[in-house]
Design a protein around this motif. Sequence first.
Motif: not given
Length: 153
Positions: A64-92
């Motif tokens: 999808g949008s390169f910028t949107a994917i990049k922002l989402t990745h950074i946002f979610l990885q930060t949540l995973q590190i700081i809050q211990g939220i588990k992440l699961y993904s797949l393609d659009c």
Amino acid sequence: MHTQKSNDLVLISASSPILCGIYEEGQCKEVFRYEDKTLNALTKIAQIIKDREIKRIFYAKGPGSFTAIKLTHIFLQTLQIIQGIKLYSLDCFYFNDNSPIKAFGNQYFIKEGEEIILKSFEEVECKDFALPKILRSEDFGTCNEPLYVLPPI
């Protein structure tokens, strides 16, 4: 003793509109739709995550949008590190019945087997992304690398 139900969040942010769903025991209970820029929408979603005490996030990692994917990745990885939220993904493609996804110009991302490629079309029908009514966690994986699928320069 009363135990609080576990809430999961499903996020599709690779293109506009950004969709976010709250799932309780696999059932979609609330849907949020944002026409905002990705960063603004993610800020609002951060508050939802905090308010609902989300422990797991299932999301579309691209293409999808390169910028949107990049922002989402950074946002979610930060949540995973700081809050211990588990992440699961797949393609659009999971969220649009494997329909072509607009890239740029007359270029579209398509999925052939397990490979995602860019292909030119003069006219093509693209389905809108949609949140699943039932969350099937077994469909998602833990390899959360973004799918940028950039064309060669």
